[in-house]
Enzyme design. Sequence first.
Site, PDB file in Angstrom:
ATOM      1  N   THR A 160       0.833  -1.201   0.000  1.00 45.26           N
ATOM      2  CA  THR A 160       0.000   0.000   0.000  1.00 45.26           C
ATOM      3  C   THR A 160       0.870   1.254   0.000  1.00 45.26           C
ATOM      4  O   THR A 160       2.106   1.167  -0.113  1.00 45.26           O
ATOM      5  CB  THR A 160      -0.996  -0.041   1.188  1.00 45.26           C
ATOM      6  OG1 THR A 160      -1.936   1.035   1.025  1.00 45.26           O
ATOM      7  CG2 THR A 160      -0.310   0.082   2.536  1.00 45.26           C
ATOM      8  N   LYS A 187       3.891   1.397  -3.682  1.00 39.68           N
ATOM      9  CA  LYS A 187       3.418   0.626  -4.842  1.00 39.68           C
ATOM     10  C   LYS A 187       4.352   0.744  -6.054  1.00 39.68           C
ATOM     11  O   LYS A 187       4.437  -0.178  -6.861  1.00 39.68           O
ATOM     12  CB  LYS A 187       2.000   1.069  -5.237  1.00 39.68           C
ATOM     13  CG  LYS A 187       0.966   0.683  -4.192  1.00 39.68           C
ATOM     14  CD  LYS A 187      -0.444   1.026  -4.615  1.00 39.68           C
ATOM     15  CE  LYS A 187      -1.416   0.704  -3.485  1.00 39.68           C
ATOM     16  NZ  LYS A 187      -2.800   0.741  -3.904  1.00 39.68           N
ATOM     17  N   ASP A 202      -5.132  -4.006  -7.980  1.00 42.26           N
ATOM     18  CA  ASP A 202      -5.908  -2.768  -7.773  1.00 42.26           C
ATOM     19  C   ASP A 202      -6.792  -2.466  -8.973  1.00 42.26           C
ATOM     20  O   ASP A 202      -7.963  -2.134  -8.838  1.00 42.26           O
ATOM     21  CB  ASP A 202      -4.963  -1.565  -7.589  1.00 42.26           C
ATOM     22  CG  ASP A 202      -4.547  -1.354  -6.143  1.00 42.26           C
ATOM     23  OD1 ASP A 202      -5.222  -1.880  -5.244  1.00 42.26           O
ATOM     24  OD2 ASP A 202      -3.545  -0.656  -5.923  1.00 42.26           O
ATOM     25  N   GLY A 255      -0.164   9.268  -8.052  1.00 46.96           N
ATOM     26  CA  GLY A 255       0.642   8.246  -7.372  1.00 46.96           C
ATOM     27  C   GLY A 255       0.364   6.846  -7.881  1.00 46.96           C
ATOM     28  O   GLY A 255      -0.316   6.651  -8.892  1.00 46.96           O
TER      29      GLY A 255
END
Length: 248
Positions: free
Chosen positions: A65, A69, A106, A131
Amino acid sequence: MNTIRKRFGLLGRNINYSFSKGYFTEKFTNENFEGCTYENFDIQKITAFPEIIKNNPDLKGLNVTIPYKEAVIPFLDKLSKKAALIGAVNTIKITKKGKLKGYNTDYYGFKKSLKPLLQPHHKKALILGTGGASKGVAFALDELGIVYTFVSREAKENAIDYGQINSTTFDDYQIIINSTPVGTSPNVEAFPLIPYEHFTQKHIAYDLIYNPAETQFLKKAAANGAQTKNGLDMLVFQAEKAWKVWNK
């Protein structure tokens, strides 16, 4: 009878709030996965990662997390095709030979949770943030055939800045996705600085944050009629996908 011990965990920074540990611990109990445990590996710098691998030889898999990543990638032996294309990893499988392979689940979780909300007029999306999380979102939107633009604090080659968002932007973009950590507990009063008055019933406001369940971003969007969705379903879908990756 000796139960084979299988350890899994979450790699991140300041992650005691994390969803994953509670989710997997409950899963292991409810589904009778004996010998399986899940723990948080909270590190201040990614350079501490190799020590975790070295000191925990019975680790079988990790979730990754914020903020690692992207930073974790140089420490891995191999990437799945999709993780390589996305440029971010949130799942690591540790092979029997001790090799580390990175995956991105994800994008799968996001895509699966967004899809039921989509209507024919939802053609373009704004992604707030640039990000690691935003990369999975962008990949999912590509697969769904939705055009997107990134929003960053400063305008870049592939991103506009927050000051450029106006009523015309909201006319053009019907999906607004918050992929930043702004508004996460305990900073629940914070929200991305966009003109919320331009949300309408034609808009979807999607927040990757799940704690709190309704962020200020979602509240403000909902007050103007937008359909809203938080990140909980995405997390569940990506967690189950990670479980399949670790066990295949």
